[in-house]
Design an enzyme around this catalytic site. Structure first.
Site, short mmCIF file in Angstrom:
data_model
loop_
_atom_site.label_atom_id
_atom_site.label_comp_id
_atom_site.label_asym_id
_atom_site.label_seq_id
_atom_site.Cartn_x
_atom_site.Cartn_y
_atom_site.Cartn_z
N GLY A 200 41.33 -35.03 25.46
CA GLY A 200 42.73 -35.13 25.01
C GLY A 200 42.82 -35.94 23.73
N GLU A 222 36.37 -36.78 24.92
CA GLU A 222 36.33 -35.57 24.09
C GLU A 222 37.68 -35.49 23.37
OE1 GLU A 222 33.93 -33.35 23.54
OE2 GLU A 222 32.44 -34.15 24.93
N CYS A 257 40.76 -27.98 19.47
CA CYS A 257 40.25 -29.25 18.92
C CYS A 257 39.35 -29.06 17.71
CB CYS A 257 39.53 -30.03 20.00
SG CYS A 257 38.20 -29.08 20.77
P1 NAD Z 1 47.47 -33.61 27.26
O1 NAD Z 1 48.84 -33.98 26.86
O2 NAD Z 1 47.26 -32.52 28.24
O3 NAD Z 1 46.78 -34.96 27.76
C1 NAD Z 1 45.46 -34.97 28.22
C2 NAD Z 1 45.43 -35.59 29.61
O4 NAD Z 1 45.84 -36.95 29.53
C3 NAD Z 1 46.35 -34.89 30.58
O5 NAD Z 1 45.64 -34.61 31.76
C4 NAD Z 1 47.47 -35.88 30.78
O6 NAD Z 1 48.03 -35.83 32.06
C5 NAD Z 1 46.79 -37.21 30.54
N1 NAD Z 1 47.73 -38.22 30.07
C6 NAD Z 1 48.73 -38.06 29.18
N2 NAD Z 1 49.36 -39.24 28.98
C7 NAD Z 1 48.75 -40.15 29.75
C8 NAD Z 1 48.94 -41.55 29.99
N3 NAD Z 1 49.90 -42.23 29.37
N4 NAD Z 1 48.11 -42.17 30.85
C9 NAD Z 1 47.13 -41.49 31.47
N5 NAD Z 1 46.91 -40.16 31.29
C10 NAD Z 1 47.71 -39.51 30.45
O7 NAD Z 1 46.61 -33.19 26.03
P2 NAD Z 1 46.67 -33.70 24.53
O8 NAD Z 1 46.22 -35.10 24.47
O9 NAD Z 1 47.91 -33.29 23.87
O10 NAD Z 1 45.50 -32.73 23.99
C11 NAD Z 1 45.39 -32.44 22.65
C12 NAD Z 1 44.37 -33.36 22.04
O11 NAD Z 1 43.14 -33.21 22.72
C13 NAD Z 1 44.06 -33.03 20.60
O12 NAD Z 1 43.85 -34.21 19.89
C14 NAD Z 1 42.78 -32.23 20.69
O13 NAD Z 1 42.02 -32.25 19.51
C15 NAD Z 1 42.09 -32.91 21.81
N6 NAD Z 1 41.17 -31.98 22.47
C16 NAD Z 1 39.85 -32.27 22.39
C17 NAD Z 1 38.95 -31.39 22.96
C18 NAD Z 1 37.47 -31.65 22.88
O14 NAD Z 1 36.73 -30.99 23.58
N7 NAD Z 1 37.01 -32.61 22.08
C19 NAD Z 1 39.39 -30.25 23.60
C20 NAD Z 1 40.76 -30.02 23.66
C21 NAD Z 1 41.65 -30.89 23.09
#
Ligand code: NAD
Length: 515
Positions: A200, A222, A257
């Site tokens: 995330g 990640e 990502c």
């Molecule tokens: P998201 O909003 O789904 O959050 C990721 C996870 O974090 C979720 O399961 C969510 O429930 C949890 N979460 C959210 N807020 C939280 C908090 N305050 N406390 C605890 N847990 C919490 O996803 P996102 O962050 O919007 O995803 C997009 C980001 O992820 C981008 O930056 C993208 O580049 C990155 N990403 C990286 C990869 C990789 O493989 N490196 C893959 C996909 C996405």
């Protein structure tokens, strides 16, 4: 339209505690450690995916309007391939690895034993909600761990499908899905885990890491970042353009990502890349269809031409582009486009449909480095182009950003430039003359560096991410070196110095007690 997050039964700290307790009991009983259990679970995961492909594709369509072909290649097929690889290679991965020993412990033998970590937590993101949830789980199972998966609430259809399928197909005393958002994830993060694997954004990664620090739990993070694409002149522009489009709009409409975040090219080459509107306006001056067609055929290698071929004249209606995941992200992307210093820079696209959360593939030329769009991960269908005097200046643009991207791409035919790219640019992964495809190579670790994350997975790296590499040294009772025991004498010291750094002659002299 994005579905509202469904209300679930309350999952609080006590529930999280119960889940961990049950899984830890299974782990301690040794259930997850047997090779047979790992094989059975991986086979069940494969079967689950194979038997539910239409349901998985439907959930992804529901969450993101993800085109079926993209769901198949980037989520379903990749997960199946991970399961098959683990099933094929796991026996080899599990085998202790022999290690060399030295004179220090002579005579001895040594090995590195991969042991499971215990009970692990996987927290995944919404953009590839099926693959990003289950791919780490493949590694966790192969390495012999019990695992809790917390999928993203922002892709609710996939999250609830995952919860249902995992409960039906896998051993629920060792593998569980917990659905939920911040409060449920916070309850889980309070518990003691043996590893947390989080996918995330960087803001939440800091919350995850802080929670993990309380229990000294190791983490894999990640994350994302601004993945640049350097485009040099003298290349096959049509192939380059198509590969950039495939990595950008062909990957969840830029919500990936490792999607290209921005392009850097030279001032001379940029107009060729996009065929500026001056050129298109000439087409429009001539209302005769055939004349416009001749001119547009001449645009063979431009973004405009390729984008129109792929997504038609009205991309907002294209079934081959995912929608923006929800209204928050739509508003965020709109803000990037509407900033004063950026809005006049659109050279292609820019159309939006707020009701259906659609944004057309949009290219912006000559975007200032201090604009909003150049200072956050775009994660959507907008592609700015930065112009430099010389292509070599691109490295300074990337390195001066102060953050290390998850991926970086270079299109060139020049060997020297490729060498400089590999030597100069620090990123999770690099690709020369393509975008995003390194993800599919299981022999390459997939992960970030610095702001784009820590740790890596895919293929054997997934197994390693969820294993402890235990050092084991075997000795017998022969050759019990007297030099290590008191009383410490000068002769013993001289012998040790000779043994650890001297010549054969000095060892013999020390043994014989000659000074
Ligand atoms: P998201 O909003 O789904 O959050 C990721 C996870 O974090 C979720 O399961 C969510 O429930 C949890 N979460 C959210 N807020 C939280 C908090 N305050 N406390 C605890 N847990 C919490 O996803 P996102 O962050 O919007 O995803 C997009 C980001 O992820 C981008 O930056 C993208 O580049 C990155 N990403 C990286 C990869 C990789 O493989 N490196 C893959 C996909 C996405």
């Amino acid at each position: 339209m994005a579905r509202e997050v469904e209300k679930k039964a309350v999952f609080d700290t006590d529930s999280a505690k119960e889940v961990v307790k049950e899984l830890r009991a299974s782990f301690v009983a040794g259930k997850t450690k047997s090779y047979e259990w790992r094989v059975a679970q991986l086979k069940a995961l494969l079967k689950m995916t194979e038997e539910n492909e239409p349901q998985i594709a439907a959930a992804l369509r529901d969450d993101l309007s993800k085109p079926e072909l993209e769901s198949y290649i980037y989520e379903i097929a990749m997960l199946k391939s991970s399961c098959r690889l683990a099933l094929k290679e796991m026996k080899r991965w599990i085998m202790p690895e022999r290690a060399k020993t030295s004179l220090t412990t002579f005579p001895s033998s040594a090995e590195i034993v991969s042991e499971p970590l215990g009970v692990v937590l996987v927290i995944s993101a919404w953009n590839y909600p099926f693959l990003l949830s289950l791919d780490p789980v493949v590694g966790a199972i192969a390495a012999g761990n019990a695992v809790v998966l917390k999928p993203s609430e922002i892709a609710p259809a996939t999250a609830s499908l995952l919860a249902k399928l995992v409960a039906n197909y896998l051993d629920s005393s060792c593998i569980k899905v917990v659905e939920g958002a911040v409060s449920e994830t916070s309850a889980l993060l309070e518990q003691k885990w043996d590893k947390i694997f989080y996918t995330g954004n960087g803001r939440v990664a800091r919350i995850v890491m802080a929670a993990a620090a309380k229990h000294l739990t190791p983490v894999v993070l990640e994350l994302g970042g601004k993945s640049p694409v350097i485009v040099d002149s003298g290349i096959n522009l049509q192939v380059a353009t198509r590969r950039i489009i495939a990595g950008k709009w062909g990957c969840n409409n830029g919500q990936a990502c490792i999607s290209p975040d921005y392009i850097i090219t030279t001032k001379d080459y940029a107009p060729k890349l996009v065929r500026l509107h001056a050129y298109v306006n000439i087409c429009n001056l001539f209302p005769f269809n055939h004349f416009s067609q001749v001119l547009s055929i001449l645009q063979l290698d431009s973004f405009k031409r390729e984008l129109e071929q792929f997504y038609g004249k009205n991309p907002l209606e294209s079934k081959d582009l995912s929608r923006i995941v929800n209204s928050n992200h739509f508003a965020r992307l709109s803000k990037l486009l509407d900033e004063d210093k950026v809005s006049g820079k659109i050279v292609h696209g820019g159309e939006r449909d707020k009701n259906n959360l659609k944004i057309a593939p949009t290219i912006l030329l000559d975007v200032p480095l201090d604009s909003l769009i150049m200072n956050e991960e775009i994660f959507g269908p907008l592609l700015p182009i930065i112009m430099v005097d010389k292509v070599e200046d691109s490295f300074d643009v990337i390195n001066s950003s102060g953050t290390k991207p998850l991926a970086a791409y270079l299109f060139t035919n020049k060997e020297k430039l490729k060498e400089k790219f590999v030597a100069t640019v620090s990123a999770g992964g690099l690709v020369v003359n393509d975008t995003t495809v390194h993800l599919a190579e299981h022999t390459l670790p997939f992960g970030g560096v610095g702001d784009s994350g820590m740790g890596a997975y895919h293929g054997k790296f997934s197994f390693d991410a969820f294993s402890h590499k235990k050092a084991v040294l075997y000795r017998g009772f022969a050759c019990d070196a007297f030099v290590r025991y008191p009383p410490y004498t000068r002769r013993k010291l001289r012998l040790l110095q000779a043994l650890l750094g001297g010549s054969l002659l000095s060892i013999i002299r020390a043994l014989l007690g000659w000074s």
